[in-house]
Design a protein around this motif. Structure first.
Motif, mmCIF file in Angstrom:
data_model
loop_
_atom_site.group_PDB
_atom_site.id
_atom_site.type_symbol
_atom_site.label_atom_id
_atom_site.label_comp_id
_atom_site.label_asym_id
_atom_site.label_seq_id
_atom_site.Cartn_x
_atom_site.Cartn_y
_atom_site.Cartn_z
ATOM 1 N N GLY A 105 0.827 -1.182 0.000
ATOM 2 C CA GLY A 105 0.000 0.000 0.000
ATOM 3 C C GLY A 105 0.873 1.247 0.000
ATOM 4 N N ASN A 106 0.227 2.408 -0.006
ATOM 5 C CA ASN A 106 0.982 3.663 -0.060
ATOM 6 C C ASN A 106 1.383 4.195 1.306
ATOM 7 N N GLY A 107 1.018 3.484 2.346
ATOM 8 C CA GLY A 107 1.519 3.836 3.665
ATOM 9 C C GLY A 107 0.598 4.737 4.473
ATOM 10 N N THR A 108 0.775 4.653 5.803
ATOM 11 C CA THR A 108 0.111 5.543 6.752
ATOM 12 C C THR A 108 1.202 6.201 7.578
ATOM 13 N N ARG A 109 1.215 7.515 7.558
ATOM 14 C CA ARG A 109 2.215 8.249 8.346
ATOM 15 C C ARG A 109 1.600 8.602 9.688
ATOM 16 N N LEU A 110 2.140 7.997 10.752
ATOM 17 C CA LEU A 110 1.601 8.171 12.101
ATOM 18 C C LEU A 110 2.573 8.971 12.962
ATOM 19 N N THR A 111 2.027 9.983 13.638
ATOM 20 C CA THR A 111 2.807 10.767 14.592
ATOM 21 C C THR A 111 2.143 10.660 15.951
ATOM 22 N N VAL A 112 2.926 10.286 16.960
ATOM 23 C CA VAL A 112 2.415 10.192 18.329
ATOM 24 C C VAL A 112 3.104 11.267 19.167
ATOM 25 N N THR A 113 2.323 12.160 19.740
ATOM 26 C CA THR A 113 2.905 13.275 20.513
ATOM 27 C C THR A 113 2.747 13.060 22.015
ATOM 28 N N TYR B 36 13.673 -4.128 -4.090
ATOM 29 C CA TYR B 36 12.462 -3.333 -4.193
ATOM 30 C C TYR B 36 12.857 -1.859 -4.351
ATOM 31 N N VAL B 37 11.980 -1.080 -5.005
ATOM 32 C CA VAL B 37 12.214 0.345 -5.174
ATOM 33 C C VAL B 37 11.050 1.120 -4.558
ATOM 34 N N GLN B 38 11.398 2.235 -3.928
ATOM 35 C CA GLN B 38 10.380 3.099 -3.337
ATOM 36 C C GLN B 38 10.550 4.512 -3.883
ATOM 37 N N TYR B 39 9.583 4.954 -4.675
ATOM 38 C CA TYR B 39 9.577 6.333 -5.147
ATOM 39 C C TYR B 39 8.995 7.223 -4.058
ATOM 40 N N PRO B 40 9.307 8.507 -4.068
ATOM 41 C CA PRO B 40 8.862 9.402 -2.992
ATOM 42 C C PRO B 40 7.374 9.299 -2.714
ATOM 43 N N ASN B 41 7.057 9.174 -1.422
ATOM 44 C CA ASN B 41 5.672 9.139 -0.936
ATOM 45 C C ASN B 41 4.851 7.984 -1.505
ATOM 46 N N GLN B 42 5.517 6.898 -1.811
ATOM 47 C CA GLN B 42 4.812 5.724 -2.306
ATOM 48 C C GLN B 42 5.237 4.487 -1.540
ATOM 49 N N GLY B 43 4.508 3.413 -1.753
ATOM 50 C CA GLY B 43 4.921 2.126 -1.226
ATOM 51 C C GLY B 43 6.029 1.532 -2.074
ATOM 52 N N LEU B 44 6.475 0.360 -1.697
ATOM 53 C CA LEU B 44 7.552 -0.293 -2.426
ATOM 54 C C LEU B 44 6.974 -1.126 -3.568
ATOM 55 N N GLN B 45 7.777 -1.300 -4.618
ATOM 56 C CA GLN B 45 7.395 -2.214 -5.692
ATOM 57 C C GLN B 45 8.582 -3.069 -6.076
ATOM 58 N N LEU B 46 8.300 -4.273 -6.508
ATOM 59 C CA LEU B 46 9.353 -5.230 -6.810
ATOM 60 C C LEU B 46 10.075 -4.858 -8.101
ATOM 61 N N LEU B 47 11.428 -4.812 -8.028
ATOM 62 C CA LEU B 47 12.249 -4.605 -9.219
ATOM 63 C C LEU B 47 12.615 -5.944 -9.847
ATOM 64 N N TYR B 89 16.213 2.378 -2.791
ATOM 65 C CA TYR B 89 16.279 0.992 -3.238
ATOM 66 C C TYR B 89 16.588 0.090 -2.047
ATOM 67 N N PHE B 90 15.808 -0.959 -1.929
ATOM 68 C CA PHE B 90 15.955 -1.871 -0.799
ATOM 69 C C PHE B 90 16.277 -3.280 -1.288
ATOM 70 N N CYS B 91 17.313 -3.839 -0.726
ATOM 71 C CA CYS B 91 17.629 -5.246 -0.912
ATOM 72 C C CYS B 91 16.940 -6.029 0.212
ATOM 73 N N ALA B 92 16.471 -7.224 -0.086
ATOM 74 C CA ALA B 92 15.770 -7.995 0.935
ATOM 75 C C ALA B 92 16.025 -9.485 0.735
ATOM 76 N N VAL B 93 15.966 -10.216 1.837
ATOM 77 C CA VAL B 93 16.123 -11.668 1.797
ATOM 78 C C VAL B 93 14.942 -12.298 2.510
ATOM 79 N N SER B 94 14.442 -13.371 1.929
ATOM 80 C CA SER B 94 13.304 -14.047 2.537
ATOM 81 C C SER B 94 13.787 -15.012 3.601
ATOM 82 N N SER B 95 13.017 -15.122 4.688
ATOM 83 C CA SER B 95 13.350 -16.067 5.741
ATOM 84 C C SER B 95 13.134 -17.489 5.248
ATOM 85 N N ASN B 96 13.663 -18.448 5.990
ATOM 86 C CA ASN B 96 13.498 -19.855 5.611
ATOM 87 C C ASN B 96 12.025 -20.235 5.499
ATOM 88 N N SER B 97 11.217 -19.657 6.389
ATOM 89 C CA SER B 97 9.799 -20.014 6.399
ATOM 90 C C SER B 97 9.065 -19.473 5.176
#
Lengths: 113, 113
Positions: A105-113, B36-47, B89-97
């Motif tokens: 998803g596009n995320g939820t930005r949460l601020t706790v004051t 994965y890549v994350q453009y400003p103010n967006q969620g991540l998408q798989l590269l 840009y985020f590198c990620a590894v999946s757990s064994n599970s």
């Protein structure tokens, strides 16, 4: 397709307040998860679910509750918000676990004051 | 536990130049690796992803990565970058599970004219 929908986009809470972050997907994905993103920390897994009625803890579960009553919805509950929970929260889903591409998803930005 | 280390927090590069974003993983068992890549103010998408087979993996937007078991690396490359490649840009590894994705801390790619 809407994909993964998160609401709200922004939220400000006072310490001790409770709230629920909503996440819904319309892709019939079995796997859903919640991550938090903090500067310089990457994304850390809070909770995940492999199907309706099944949830499990991730790396940073303390202070958060989840439930999965339907395939489509995976809400994240903060029972008593703390400043340390200030973060950007992402919900993600996939067909079957993390070997399948995660849809975020596009995320939820949460601020706790 | 499987983990990844992204060796550069920021990579500035000029438009049309080549770029390499470095990622090393730690695991004693079979690994499943992702970028994965994350453009400003967006969620991540798989590269792109490596599950098995050819060690050279091609992804979207002209990116590719090479799985190197002997060096425990999964570096991301693009021969000629565009301004629009500016993102996290985020590198990620999946757990064994297969139910948890462990992300690196991210590399911020800044492409300038």
């Amino acid at each position: 397709n809407a994909g993964v929908t998160q609401t709200p986009k922004f939220q400000v809470l006072k310490t001790g307040q409770s709230m629920t972050l909503q996440c819904a997907q319309d892709m019939n994905h079995e796997y859903m998860s919640w991550y938090r993103q903090d500067p310089g920390m990457g994304l850390r897994l809070i909770h995940y679910s492999v199907g309706a009625g099944i949830t499990d803890q991730g790396e940073v579960p303390n202070g958060y509750n989840v439930s999965r009553s339907t395939t489509e919805d995976f809400p994240l509950r903060l029972l008593s918000a703390a400043p340390s929970q200030t973060s950007v929260y992402f919900c993600a889903s996939s067909y079957s676990g993390t070997h399948s591409p995660l849809h975020f998803g596009n995320g939820t930005r949460l601020t706790v004051t | 536990a499987q983990s990844v280390t992204q060796l550069d927090s920021q990579v500035p590069v000029f438009e049309e130049a080549p770029v390499e974003l470095r990622c090393n993983y730690s695991s004693s068992v079979s690994v499943y690796l992702f970028w994965y890549v994350q453009y400003p103010n967006q969620g991540l998408q798989l590269l792109l992803k490596y599950l098995s087979g050819s060690t050279l993996v091609k992804g979207i937007n002209g990116f590719e990565a090479e799985f190197n078991k002997s060096q425990t690396s999964f570096h991301l490359r693009k021969p000629s970058v565009h301004i629009s490649d500016t993102a996290e840009y985020f590198c990620a590894v999946s757990s064994n599970s297969g139910y948890a994705l462990n992300f690196g801390k991210g590399t911020s790619l800044l492409v300038t004219p």
